[in-house]
Design a protein around this motif. Structure first.
Motif, short mmCIF file in Angstrom:
data_model
loop_
_atom_site.label_atom_id
_atom_site.label_comp_id
_atom_site.label_asym_id
_atom_site.label_seq_id
_atom_site.Cartn_x
_atom_site.Cartn_y
_atom_site.Cartn_z
N GLU B 57 -44.34 14.82 -24.85
CA GLU B 57 -43.25 15.69 -24.45
C GLU B 57 -43.10 16.81 -25.46
O GLU B 57 -43.15 16.57 -26.66
CB GLU B 57 -41.93 14.90 -24.43
N CYS B 58 -42.88 18.00 -24.96
CA CYS B 58 -42.57 19.13 -25.82
C CYS B 58 -41.25 18.85 -26.54
O CYS B 58 -40.27 18.48 -25.90
CB CYS B 58 -42.46 20.40 -24.98
N VAL B 59 -41.24 18.99 -27.84
CA VAL B 59 -40.02 18.64 -28.59
C VAL B 59 -38.88 19.60 -28.27
O VAL B 59 -37.71 19.26 -28.43
CB VAL B 59 -40.26 18.66 -30.13
N THR B 60 -39.24 20.79 -27.79
CA THR B 60 -38.19 21.77 -27.49
C THR B 60 -37.63 21.59 -26.09
O THR B 60 -36.42 21.47 -25.91
CB THR B 60 -38.74 23.20 -27.65
N CYS B 61 -38.51 21.58 -25.08
CA CYS B 61 -38.01 21.68 -23.71
C CYS B 61 -38.21 20.43 -22.88
O CYS B 61 -37.63 20.31 -21.80
CB CYS B 61 -38.64 22.88 -23.02
N GLY B 62 -39.06 19.51 -23.34
CA GLY B 62 -39.27 18.29 -22.56
C GLY B 62 -40.40 18.39 -21.56
O GLY B 62 -40.71 17.42 -20.85
N ASN B 63 -41.05 19.55 -21.47
CA ASN B 63 -42.24 19.67 -20.63
C ASN B 63 -43.32 18.74 -21.17
O ASN B 63 -43.26 18.33 -22.33
CB ASN B 63 -42.72 21.13 -20.68
N ILE B 64 -44.29 18.41 -20.34
CA ILE B 64 -45.39 17.58 -20.81
C ILE B 64 -46.56 18.49 -21.17
O ILE B 64 -46.96 19.34 -20.38
CB ILE B 64 -45.85 16.58 -19.73
N GLN B 69 -45.36 21.47 -29.19
CA GLN B 69 -44.72 22.48 -28.36
C GLN B 69 -45.61 22.75 -27.16
O GLN B 69 -46.83 22.87 -27.30
CB GLN B 69 -44.58 23.79 -29.16
N CYS B 70 -44.98 22.85 -25.98
CA CYS B 70 -45.79 23.09 -24.79
C CYS B 70 -46.24 24.55 -24.77
O CYS B 70 -45.78 25.36 -25.57
CB CYS B 70 -45.00 22.75 -23.53
N ASP B 71 -47.12 24.88 -23.83
CA ASP B 71 -47.67 26.23 -23.76
C ASP B 71 -46.58 27.27 -23.51
O ASP B 71 -46.64 28.38 -24.03
CB ASP B 71 -48.74 26.33 -22.66
N VAL B 72 -45.59 26.90 -22.70
CA VAL B 72 -44.53 27.87 -22.39
C VAL B 72 -43.71 28.17 -23.65
O VAL B 72 -43.43 29.32 -23.96
CB VAL B 72 -43.61 27.35 -21.26
N CYS B 73 -43.35 27.11 -24.38
CA CYS B 73 -42.53 27.32 -25.58
C CYS B 73 -43.33 28.02 -26.68
O CYS B 73 -42.75 28.72 -27.52
CB CYS B 73 -41.99 25.98 -26.08
N ALA B 74 -44.66 27.81 -26.68
CA ALA B 74 -45.47 28.41 -27.74
C ALA B 74 -45.76 29.88 -27.48
O ALA B 74 -46.16 30.61 -28.39
CB ALA B 74 -46.79 27.63 -27.86
ZN LIG Z 1 -41.63 23.39 -24.19
#
Ligand SMILES: [Zn+2]
Ligand SMILES: Nc1ncnc2c1ncn2[C@@H]1O[C@H](COP(=O)(O)OP(=O)(O)OP(=O)(O)O)[C@@H](O)[C@H]1O
Ligand SMILES: [Mg+2]
Lengths: 368, 199
Positions: B57-64, B69-74
């Motif tokens: 899980e992305c630590v920021t948004c919860g995306n997988i 960090q997921c690609d969107v948050c990065a």
């Molecule tokens: Zn994220």
């Protein structure tokens, strides 16, 4: 000729009926036969063409014919204001009943927009003397015939109230969480109250101008605690918020439209319905159903489909004849049951007759 | 017994647990995989192994994704001051498929339901509140299902964010009651996003 009518009804493994197809013409349908033949079951099947649990409030699985218990299906060709729709509702043994409208899957609640169905059944003979639940359900059924979204609002209200009641029982105190749940209860609850009030107003207006042999009722919406009916979402929101502490002690919600009640007074005698004779009480119910039909014929363009189970009971011969005359004049598709054909004597050839036989499976014989 | 062979049976039984597959379709899938050993089964095994090691899980948004960090948050281009709040990762992926939303996401991991024992603590709502403070957020778009619980959650979040100087909007109610974002087509999602309104 009815503008809203079931043209063809097919029952498959529904209660005592293994398979039955009923064709109708424009006339009301009079169904007779001995006790236990399967007459009420036909009316119940039609009631399943509208949202909810039908006129017996039975569990979905109960409707499946024993001993097979392979599930059940009711389908119908419905004519509504010049359009023809195919309705189908069925249960396959698990989950809830499913609905197809014109071959497409639809939520149950969508049935209410097409099939406006109201009913009177013998258990309602005690409607005026028993608890408020029955009267509320009766009023809601009428309200839904005018305003199909009333069903949706009721679902939203009930679901959010169950949430709130659980929170109260669990001792949750988060005001923001209560606020979120209560806000939905308030929005839906205000719509419910308004729909009910409007239904009463429409029925009262229809009563006032009708020439009918049935007694007029003065109707009011009252609250369980004789407090004011809360009509606006903002007032409801405040009432829920103010009542949290008290409700937490009770473990449930003590204000709101789920506590409202329908009050009726036999107008010409100024006597509360509960104190009227058995026949008068029945006549009041018939009167409301007929007024509802008149109002709906005006608003929607067609009277609802009316299911009258053993309506002849408690009505004297004159009242019965008057009822048949009024139904025919309204052009409503009424489905009526009685144990003997003689109960429909005064109806003559203005109805289509079905004789239902008991046996291993109910058999339906159209009478030419 | 599915195949007379213990190893293959284990594989069939595992496959049968996947959503949308039952024992029958699992048997067919396994047979197909084995027939296409080189082009399907081996790459699948490698891929499963890799994802089993890296998915998180992305630590920021919860995306997988496969990083903290997921690609969107990065992606710095997605820091446009908008956060779209969804119930589940599948909803996030549905929004991404529609490719209309340019900001970042926040996955709640469910909706409020006292009846199911899900309270604010069980959801990622406190993280959302701190993100709104930390990330220069101007708009929070609630893309929650039009169920009673979804709407309760929307009200709750709007209330939590009330004094944070952020505008809270909600997807237009083209989403039918009980209708899930994941099942909507791209056009419907786009229309619902464009016609969003203040909560
Ligand atoms: Zn994220
Ligand atoms: N799930 C079921 N499977 C089979 N038969 C059933 C089922 N549920 C009810 N029945 C039977 O259906 C029969 C007919 O019921 P129904 O209430 O329609 O009779 P009726 O013709 O209205 O009789 P009455 O004149 O007494 O009101 C009853 O004998 C009942 O036992
Ligand atoms: Mg009966």
């Amino acid at each position: 000729m009815a503008h809203l009518a079931v043209r063809q009804l097919t029952l498959s493994h529904f209660r005592s009926h293994k398979r039955a197809v009923i064709e109708t013409d424009g006339r009301p349908i009079a169904i007779y036969g001995p006790n236990g033949a399967g007459k009420t079951n036909i009316l119940e099947a039609i009631s399943m063409l509208s949202p909810g649990r039908g006129l017996r409030r039975a569990k979905t699985a109960e409707l499946a014919r024993v001993p097979e218990t392979v599930g059940w299906k009711v389908s119908a060709i419905l004519e509504s204001l010049g359009h023809t729709h195919e309705l189908e509702t069925s249960f396959t043994g698990d989950g809830s009943r499913t609905v197809l409208i014109d071959g497409k899957a639809a939520p149950q609640i969508a049935l209410g927009r097409l099939a406006r169905v109201v009913w009177l059944v013998p258990v309602m003979d005690r409607l005026w003397v028993e608890g408020a639940d029955g009267r509320r359900r009766f009023l809601d059924r009428l309200a839904m015939s005018f305003e199909p979204s009333h069903g949706e609002q009721t679902l939203v209200y009930e679901r959010s109230m169950r949430e709130r009641n659980r929170m109260l029982k669990d001792g949750i105190t988060d005001p923001s969480w209560y606020g979120a749940v209560e806000s939905q209860m308030a929005d839906a609850g205000a719509m419910i109250a308004q729909n009910r009030l409007q239904t009463i107003a429409r029925i009262s207006a229809a009563q006032a101008i009708a020439t009918t042999s049935f007694p007029a009722a003065s109707l009011t919406l009252v609250n369980a605690d004789n407090s004011e009916i809360i009509e606006t979402a903002d007032q409801l929101r405040d009432a829920f918020a103010d009542g949290r502490r008290r409700d937490m002690q009770a473990g449930r919600t003590l204000v709101g439209p789920h506590r409202d009640d329908l009050n009726a007074i036999y107008a010409t005698k100024d006597v509360p319905a509960a104190q009227c004779s058995t026949g008068e009480q029945k006549a009041l119910l018939v009167s409301l159903i007929l007024s509802n039909a008149r109002a709906l014929a005006q608003d929607f363009g067609a009277a609802p489909i009316i299911l009258l189970d053993e309506v002849g009971a408690h009505l004297d011969a004159d009242r019965r004849a008057a009822l048949y005359d009024e139904i025919c004049a309204l052009g409503a598709q009424a489905w009526m049951t009685g144990t003997g054909a003689e109960l429909f004597d005064s109806l003559g050839n203005r109805a289509k007759y079905l004789m239902v036989d008991d046996g291993a499976t109910s058999a339906i014989h159209p009478i030419p | 017994m599915n195949s007379n062979n213990k190893d293959i049976d284990i594989l069939i039984q595992l496959m049968a647990k996947l959503p949308g597959l039952g024992p029958r379709s699992a048997r067919r899938a396994v047979l197909h995989l084995i027939k296409k050993r080189d082009i399907l089964l081996s790459p699948l095994a490698d891929s499963l192994f890799t994802v089993a090691q890296t998915a998180r899980e992305c630590v920021t948004c919860g995306n997988i994704g496969t990083m903290d960090q997921c690609d969107v948050c990065a992606d710095p281009r997605r820091a446009i001051g908008q956060i779209c709040v969804v119930e589940d990762v599948s909803d996030l992926w549905a929004m991404e498929r529609a490719a209309v939303f340019k900001g970042r996401y926040h996955v709640l991991g469910g909706v409020l339901s006292a009846l199911d024992g899900v309270g604010p603590e069980e959801l990622r709502i406190p993280n959302l509140v701190s993100r709104v403070g930390d990330e220069n957020i101007t708009e929070v778009i609630l893309a929650l299902n039009a169920t009673v619980d979804g709407q309760t959650t929307a009200h709750y979040i709007a209330d939590q964010l009330e004094d944070m100087g952020v505008s809270v909007t909600s997807l237009a109610q083209g989403v039918p009651i009980g209708g899930e974002l994941d099942y909507l087509d791209d056009g419907t999602i786009t229309a619902a996003l464009n016609a969003r309104k203040a909560v």
